[in-house]
Write an enzyme that holds these catalytic residues in place. Structure first.
Site, PDB file in Angstrom:
ATOM      1  N   ASP A 290       7.346   4.761  -3.971  1.00 13.35           N
ATOM      2  CA  ASP A 290       7.045   4.965  -2.549  1.00 13.35           C
ATOM      3  C   ASP A 290       8.341   5.106  -1.743  1.00 13.35           C
ATOM      4  OD1 ASP A 290       4.371   4.657  -3.207  1.00 13.35           O
ATOM      5  OD2 ASP A 290       4.429   2.498  -2.867  1.00 13.35           O
TER       6      ASP A 290
ATOM      7  N   GLY B 181       0.869  -1.179   0.000  1.00 14.16           N
ATOM      8  CA  GLY B 181       0.000   0.000   0.000  1.00 14.16           C
ATOM      9  C   GLY B 181       0.903   1.225   0.000  1.00 14.16           C
TER      10      GLY B 181
HETATM   11  O1  RIB Z   1       3.183   1.636  -5.082  1.00 10.15           O
HETATM   12  C1  RIB Z   1       3.136   0.258  -4.858  1.00 10.15           C
HETATM   13  C2  RIB Z   1       1.912  -0.078  -4.080  1.00 10.15           C
HETATM   14  O2  RIB Z   1       0.775   0.233  -4.854  1.00 10.15           O
HETATM   15  C3  RIB Z   1       1.747  -1.539  -3.729  1.00 10.15           C
HETATM   16  O3  RIB Z   1       2.350  -1.866  -2.490  1.00 10.15           O
HETATM   17  C4  RIB Z   1       0.245  -1.731  -3.773  1.00 10.15           C
HETATM   18  O4  RIB Z   1      -0.325  -2.099  -2.549  1.00 10.15           O
HETATM   19  C5  RIB Z   1      -0.340  -0.422  -4.297  1.00 10.15           C
HETATM   20  O5  RIB Z   1      -0.810   0.383  -3.279  1.00 10.15           O
END
Ligand code: RIB
Length: 299
Positions: free
Chosen positions: A246, A38
C-alpha cells in the site's frame, strides 16, 4: 494536481507471533496492537505523507473504529470524503511472525456496503489528476469510479488486491495495474508462466503494469515494450511487511502526480516501501516525504 483514493478502511488487530499458527493450532501472541488500516486508507495516507494533495472516499461504520480512521486520515492531512453507515467499520485480523511474514483476514463490515458513489464523490474523482483503486470494496464501485475517471481524463491506478477475476470492461478503464507476483499469475492466466509473459499478457488489457516482487524489487512493462524495466529493492531489515504494498501504491501515485515517469515513480515508491517494512503496523509504518527524500539521498 491531486490524488483521490476510493477504497477500503479497516481497523487492524495485529498479533505478533513466533510463527504463524498452522490449521488447528493455537499459539500465544508475543504482543498485540490496534491500528488504522485497510488498503484504501493505507494508500491514501501513503500518498499524502509522500506529498500529494489527497482525498479519501470510503464507507465507515458508526463505531469507534470509524472514528479512529477519521482521526488518522485527518492527522495525515488527507481530505476526508468518507461517509458513515450504521454498523461496524471493517476489521482485519493480522498475524506477523518473527520473519516479518504475515497473514491477514478481513471482515469487510461497512466496506461491503460501499456500493455507490455520491454525486460529490464522483465530482472529486473528476477533479483529481489520479484515481487509486484496490479490490477490498464491491467491484461495482471500483467499476463506477474508474468509469467516472476515464470520462473525465483522470488517470486510473488499480492495485488488484486482494485479487479476484476482473471483467475485461473494468481492466479497459485502468491506466496502470499494480500487482504482486501471486496476483499477476492469477490475472495473467495459466498460459503465462514467467514474469515477462505474465506482464505481457496483462498489457493486453492495460497500457502499463507493475509487478512487485517483495525483496527482489519490481518490474514494469508498457504495452509494446520488448523487455521489462527492473527496479531494484533496497537491502533493509524487515520487521513487518504489512502495508508495504500500500505504501508503494500511495507513494507511486504521489510521484506520478508530481509528473515523474512510471519508472522514476516506481523507484521513489520502492524507497518508501523499504522504509515501511522496517517498522510495525500498516498506517504507523508509512513514511513521510522528508524520510523518503533523506533515504533516497543516502543511497
Ligand atoms: O495491505 C494491508 C492491509 O490489508 C491491512 O491494513 C488490512 O487492513 C488489509 O486491508
Amino acid at each position: 494536481m491531486s490524488v483521490v483514493v476510493v477504497g477500503s478502511a479497516n481497523v487492524d488487530l495485529v498479533y505478533t507471533v513466533a510463527s504463524i499458527p498452522a490449521p488447528g493450532e493455537t499459539v500465544i501472541a508475543t504482543g498485540g496492537s490496534r491500528h488504522p488500516g485497510g488498503k484504501g486508507a493505507n494508500q491514501a495516507i501513503a500518498a499524502a505523507r509522500a506529498g500529494a494533495a489527497t482525498t479519501f472516499v470510503a464507507l465507515l461504520g458508526d463505531d469507534d473504529g470509524g472514528a479512529l480512521l477519521r482521526d488518522s486520515l485527518r492527522g495525515a492531512g488527507v481530505v476526508d470524503a468518507t461517509r458513515i453507515t450504521a454498523g461496524e467499520t471493517g476489521t482485519a485480523l493480522i498475524t506477523v511472525d518473527a520473519r516479518a511474514e504475515n497473514t491477514i483476514v478481513v471482515n469487510s463490515g461497512a466496506n461491503a456496503l460501499f456500493t455507490s458513489l455520491t454525486d460529490d464523490q464522483a465530482q472529486l474523482i473528476r477533479d483529481a489528476e489520479l484515481l487509486v483503486l484496490q479490490l477490498e470494496i464491491p467491484l461495482e464501485t471500483v467499476r463506477a469510479s474508474a468509469a467516472v475517471a476515464r470520462a473525465a481524463g483522470t488517470r486510473v491506478l488499480l492495485n488488484a488486491a486482494p485479487v479476484r477475476p476482473l471483467p475485461s470492461e473494468v481492466l479497459a478503464l485502468v491506466d496502470v495495474l499494480i500487482v504482486n507476483e501471486t496476483e499477476a499469475a492469477q490475472l495473467a492466466g495459466d498460459d503465462a508462466t514467467d514474469l515477462f509473459s505474465r506482464a505481457q499478457a496483462l498489457t493486453r488489457s492495460v497500457p502499463s503494469v507493475i509487478i512487485t516482487l517483495g525483496s527482489a524489487g519490481s518490474i514494469l512493462l508498457h504495452r509494446g515494450d520488448a523487455e521489462l524495466t527492473r527496479v531494484e529493492a533496497h537491502e533493509v531489515e524487515a520487521v513487518d511487511t504489512t502495508g508495504a504494498g500500500d505504501t508503494f501504491c500511495g507513494a507511486l501515485a504521489s510521484a506520478l502526480d508530481e509528473g515523474l515517469d512510471l519508472a522514476s515513480a516506481a523507484r521513489f515508491a520502492t524507497a518508501a516501501s523499504a522504509l515501511s517494512v522496517q517498522r510495525a503496523g500498516a498506517v504507523p509504518s508509512i513514511p513521510h516525504r522528508k524520510e523518503i527524500d533523506s533515504f533516497v539521498s543516502s543511497l
